[in-house]
Design an enzyme around this catalytic site. Structure first.
Site, short mmCIF file in Angstrom:
data_model
loop_
_atom_site.label_atom_id
_atom_site.label_comp_id
_atom_site.label_asym_id
_atom_site.label_seq_id
_atom_site.Cartn_x
_atom_site.Cartn_y
_atom_site.Cartn_z
N SER A 14 -15.62 2.56 -5.80
CA SER A 14 -15.09 1.63 -6.80
C SER A 14 -15.16 0.18 -6.31
O SER A 14 -14.90 -0.12 -5.14
CB SER A 14 -13.64 2.00 -7.11
OG SER A 14 -13.05 0.94 -7.83
N LYS A 66 -7.57 8.82 -17.73
CA LYS A 66 -7.10 7.76 -18.65
C LYS A 66 -6.21 8.29 -19.77
O LYS A 66 -5.44 7.53 -20.36
CB LYS A 66 -8.30 7.01 -19.24
CG LYS A 66 -8.97 6.07 -18.25
CD LYS A 66 -10.08 5.30 -18.94
CE LYS A 66 -10.71 4.31 -17.99
NZ LYS A 66 -11.65 3.42 -18.66
N ASP A 102 -9.62 -2.61 -21.14
CA ASP A 102 -11.08 -2.55 -21.22
C ASP A 102 -11.65 -3.33 -22.41
O ASP A 102 -12.55 -4.14 -22.25
CB ASP A 102 -11.55 -1.08 -21.33
CG ASP A 102 -11.43 -0.34 -20.01
OD1 ASP A 102 -11.51 -0.99 -18.95
OD2 ASP A 102 -11.27 0.89 -20.06
N ASN A 155 -23.94 6.03 -33.90
CA ASN A 155 -23.73 7.05 -32.87
C ASN A 155 -24.54 8.31 -33.20
O ASN A 155 -24.84 8.58 -34.36
CB ASN A 155 -22.24 7.40 -32.76
CG ASN A 155 -21.93 8.13 -31.47
OD1 ASN A 155 -22.44 7.77 -30.42
ND2 ASN A 155 -21.11 9.17 -31.55
N TYR A 225 -23.98 -1.27 -16.00
CA TYR A 225 -24.28 -2.33 -15.02
C TYR A 225 -24.98 -1.79 -13.78
O TYR A 225 -25.14 -2.49 -12.78
CB TYR A 225 -23.02 -3.13 -14.65
CG TYR A 225 -21.88 -2.30 -14.13
CD1 TYR A 225 -20.88 -1.86 -14.96
CD2 TYR A 225 -21.82 -1.95 -12.77
CE1 TYR A 225 -19.83 -1.10 -14.49
CE2 TYR A 225 -20.77 -1.20 -12.28
CZ TYR A 225 -19.79 -0.77 -13.15
OH TYR A 225 -18.75 -0.01 -12.68
N GLY A 246 -23.30 -6.07 -18.28
CA GLY A 246 -22.14 -5.20 -18.23
C GLY A 246 -21.13 -5.47 -17.12
O GLY A 246 -19.95 -5.18 -17.27
P1 ATR Z 1 -16.93 6.43 -22.51
O1 ATR Z 1 -15.50 6.86 -22.56
O2 ATR Z 1 -17.34 5.86 -21.17
O3 ATR Z 1 -17.30 5.53 -23.62
P2 ATR Z 1 -17.77 8.97 -23.59
O4 ATR Z 1 -16.47 9.09 -24.26
O5 ATR Z 1 -18.30 10.13 -22.83
O6 ATR Z 1 -17.82 7.76 -22.57
O7 ATR Z 1 -18.82 8.51 -24.72
C1 ATR Z 1 -20.14 8.55 -24.52
C2 ATR Z 1 -20.88 7.98 -25.73
O8 ATR Z 1 -22.24 7.92 -25.37
C3 ATR Z 1 -20.80 8.81 -26.98
O9 ATR Z 1 -20.93 7.94 -28.10
C4 ATR Z 1 -22.06 9.68 -26.88
O10 ATR Z 1 -22.57 10.14 -28.12
P3 ATR Z 1 -21.94 11.46 -28.84
O11 ATR Z 1 -20.66 11.03 -29.45
O12 ATR Z 1 -22.97 11.85 -29.82
O13 ATR Z 1 -21.75 12.47 -27.73
C5 ATR Z 1 -23.02 8.69 -26.29
N1 ATR Z 1 -24.13 9.30 -25.56
C6 ATR Z 1 -24.11 9.75 -24.28
N2 ATR Z 1 -25.32 10.21 -23.93
C7 ATR Z 1 -26.13 10.05 -25.01
C8 ATR Z 1 -27.52 10.31 -25.27
N3 ATR Z 1 -28.32 10.85 -24.34
N4 ATR Z 1 -27.99 10.00 -26.49
C9 ATR Z 1 -27.20 9.46 -27.43
N5 ATR Z 1 -25.90 9.18 -27.24
C10 ATR Z 1 -25.37 9.46 -26.05
#
Ligand code: ATR
Length: 281
Positions: A14, A66, A102, A155, A225, A246
């Site tokens: 971290s 979290k 955040d 999304n 990032y 980022g």
């Molecule tokens: P965080 O809390 O860091 O935002 P998360 O809750 O795991 O992480 O969210 C990840 C996001 O990235 C989601 O919007 C996910 O899409 P889905 O809701 O369809 O799962 C998106 N995501 C992650 N990998 C992806 C990929 N390979 N293609 C498209 N969307 C992706």
């Protein structure tokens, strides 16, 4: 003497200790920021009880805790409640208050880089958020509370985007798009914010949408990032758009957390460049 720290797993790499130790120095406060790694195999409750019995003044929480932390708090700040996740806790006279810095940190970082975006009528600015996870939810809510109200969400899974759009009482100005629809309408947006992990190391060639039709004056922001300049940001730059990195979100969310703990707003000064150098190895 401030006793601060971070709980999460894994957190060995971290950057938060470096950031908060810099903040302590800059604000001439004495204190420590320790890493409190809680292995998911161990009891979270036990670890929290130990923390409650310590003299900790405040701490950050990162993945995977979290949400897990919420039942252990005495008060939940309204934005943490809306976002459904806590990344900062302050101990006020034995009461634990949970915040989420955040989204606000992200918006501060955007304002720091592009102050003009925050001047004048914010309803003129069309924003696209790509992704609908925790980060997207925090950013959407913080943008709304800053007066932006033309925010669309794209999304892979519509349901999570629709859930975020419900944060707005009048959701008529939030369109939920598929990634394909977003790609086809990219030219309509003044600000595009990529919030998924797509493009992160090791798959650095990946980009969640192609920006081919991007308009020149737009701002493209990626919360990834590692690497600092993702494939999406590289494409945006080559098309003449403004880019927003980022790592700045990391600094500003920490700045706001530090403010909650100490009531001091630290000037970031050259920390953006220093962090960039650290990340670039
Ligand atoms: P965080 O809390 O860091 O935002 P998360 O809750 O795991 O992480 O969210 C990840 C996001 O990235 C989601 O919007 C996910 O899409 P889905 O809701 O369809 O799962 C998106 N995501 C992650 N990998 C992806 C990929 N390979 N293609 C498209 N969307 C992706």
């Amino acid at each position: 003497m401030y006793q601060l720290g971070l709980i999460g797993y894994p957190i060995k790499h971290s950057l938060s200790p470096w950031i908060h130790e810099e903040f302590l120095k800059k604000s001439e406060l004495e204190g420590t920021y320790s890493l409190i790694e809680i292995n998911p195999d161990h009891s979270f409750q036990e670890a929290v009880t130990e923390l409650k019995n310590s003299n900790i003044d405040g701490f950050n929480i990162t993945v995977p805790y979290k949400q897990t932390i919420i039942p252990y708090l005495d008060v939940l700040d309204s934005s943490a409640e809306k976002v459904g996740a806590v990344n900062t806790v302050v101990n006020r006279g034995g009461k634990w208050i949970g915040y989420n810095t955040d989204g606000i940190g992200y918006v501060r970082s955007l304002e720091g880089a592009y102050p003009n975006l925050f001047v004048g009528n914010k309803s003129d600015k069309r924003i696209l958020i790509i992704g609908a996870g925790g980060a997207a939810r925090g950013i959407y809510y913080a943008l709304l509370t800053n007066g932006f109200d033309q925010i669309d969400i794209a999304n892979r899974t519509a349901k999570s985007a629709l859930d975020i759009a419900k944060l707005k009482e009048d959701s008529t100005k939030t369109n939920v798009l598929t990634l394909e629809e977003a790609e086809a309408s990219i030219k309509q947006y003044d600000v595009i914010i990529q919030t998924t992990s797509v493009g992160m190391r090791p798959d650095t060639k990946a980009s969640i949408v192609a920006l081919t039709t991007l308009k020149e004056a737009s701002i493209v922001s990626d919360i990834v990032y590692q690497p600092l300049e993702t494939a999406m940001l590289q494409q945006a730059e080559s098309l003449g758009a403004e880019i927003h990195y980022g790592h700045t979100m990391l600094l500003y969310q920490a700045q706001y957390a530090f403010e909650i703990w100490t009531s001091k707003q630290v000037e970031l000064g050259n920390m953006e460049d220093e962090l960039k150098r650290i990340l670039e190895g």
